[in-house]
Design a protein around this motif. Structure first.
Motif, PDB file in Angstrom:
ATOM      1  N   LYS A   9      20.428 147.607-108.094  1.00 21.82           N
ATOM      2  CA  LYS A   9      20.010 147.436-109.496  1.00 21.82           C
ATOM      3  C   LYS A   9      20.716 146.244-110.116  1.00 21.82           C
ATOM      4  CE  LYS A   9      17.921 148.451-113.378  1.00 21.82           C
ATOM      5  NZ  LYS A   9      18.514 147.471-114.323  1.00 21.82           N
ATOM      6  N   ARG A  10      21.981 146.093-109.837  1.00 22.71           N
ATOM      7  CA  ARG A  10      22.713 144.936-110.354  1.00 22.71           C
ATOM      8  C   ARG A  10      22.148 143.653-109.752  1.00 22.71           C
ATOM      9  NH1 ARG A  10      24.611 141.771-113.966  1.00 22.71           N
ATOM     10  NH2 ARG A  10      26.564 140.710-113.495  1.00 22.71           N
ATOM     11  N   ASP A  13      19.009 142.779-111.600  1.00 25.63           N
ATOM     12  CA  ASP A  13      19.300 142.175-112.902  1.00 25.63           C
ATOM     13  C   ASP A  13      19.757 140.719-112.758  1.00 25.63           C
ATOM     14  OD1 ASP A  13      18.694 144.578-114.164  1.00 25.63           O
ATOM     15  OD2 ASP A  13      20.778 145.265-114.185  1.00 25.63           O
ATOM     16  N   GLY A  48      12.843 141.291-109.111  1.00 30.80           N
ATOM     17  CA  GLY A  48      13.657 140.706-110.166  1.00 30.80           C
ATOM     18  C   GLY A  48      13.204 139.320-110.595  1.00 30.80           C
ATOM     19  N   TRP A  76      12.137 150.435-111.740  1.00 33.67           N
ATOM     20  CA  TRP A  76      12.763 149.578-112.737  1.00 33.67           C
ATOM     21  C   TRP A  76      11.743 148.768-113.547  1.00 33.67           C
ATOM     22  CZ3 TRP A  76      16.297 147.775-108.210  1.00 33.67           C
ATOM     23  CH2 TRP A  76      17.202 148.812-107.895  1.00 33.67           C
TER      24      TRP A  76
END
Length: 262
Positions: A9-10, A13, A48, A76
């Motif tokens: 997830k990081r 981002d 992303g 997400w």
């Protein structure tokens, strides 16, 4: 310092931020990105990079082989999926039909940190013409093979090997021995990258042979992604260095290209 592959997830981002701050501005230096622009990303991971384009009003399609990453992306990007702004295709790009699977041609195709993992690079680069709208562009961002960590050796569990530069350039038997002895879990992946890693000169030669023109390019001494990994701002390569063939590969950590079909 952030370990890229431990927190997906990081990492997602970070990809959004990197695309917003570096990739999209680079493209817009020679090609306008407008609401409604259709964007295809090959090897999109969790999406992303695509998210940054969606935030600009584009519509996106992401093609990814690994279902786990797509499932993360669907979680997400749930709101964008529901709006129809983005969708994922879990498929080998060579088996994807541009109309049936992808919904038609694209204004921009993105390959970020992907081309260095492709075995038949001329085939893919040539074939992507069939996905492009008239006047469309293809973006590439990749680390030249000879750069300090062009072998992706940061994937090694062994702390010494993960931080040791340039040893991926050793002859294959020696390189294989080191990986097998000190980081066997990464051996297969890193040997595969040794087969597919691409230099600046080889990339430009393939592009020309496949009937494209280079519209725009930027070389980085410090990869923009290092802003999030090490806290270092991206720094463009010195003009005198980037003009020296072969040598520039060893000290250029990232290159951005925008190409168009002739």
């Amino acid at each position: 310092m952030f370990e890229f592959h431990g927190d997906r997830k990081r990492y997602f981002d970070i990809q959004v931020a990197n695309a917003e701050q570096y990739v999209i501005p680079f493209i817009e230096e020679s090609f306008p990105i407008k609401p409604g622009t259709r964007v295809l990303e090959i090897g999109c991971g969790e999406g992303g990079v695509l998210k940054a384009f969606i935030n600009r009003g584009c519509t996106g399609v992401g093609v990814e082989l690994y279902e786990e990453r797509v499932l993360n992306g669907m979680q997400w990007l749930k709101e964008d999926l529901e709006k129809g702004s983005i969708r994922f295709v879990t498929k080998d790009i060579y088996k994807a039909d541009v109309e049936q699977d992808l919904g038609g041609s694209f204004d921009i195709i993105v390959l970020k940190d992907v081309i260095e993992h492709i075995h038949d690079q001329p085939r893919l680069i040539g074939w992507m013409k069939t996905f492009l709208s008239p006047g469309g562009k293809i973006f590439f961002g990749f680390p030249p093979w000879q750069m300090p960590f062009g072998g992706h050796q940061q994937m090694c569990i062994n702390k010494v090997l993960s931080k040791l530069p340039w040893y991926h350039l050793l002859p294959t038997p020696i390189y294989r021995f080191l990986l097998n002895r000190f980081s066997p879990a990464a051996e297969e992946s890193l040997l595969e990258i040794k087969e597919t890693g691409i230099s600046i000169e080889r990339f430009e030669r393939i592009v020309k042979q496949q009937g494209y023109a280079i519209t725009h390019k930027t070389f980085y001494l410090l990869n923009p992604i290092y802003k999030w990994k090490f806290g270092w701002e991206g720094i463009k390569q010195l003009p005198v260095i980037k003009s020296i063939p072969y040598v520039r590969n060893f000290v250029t950590t990232c290159v951005y290209y925008l190409i168009s079909a002739n």
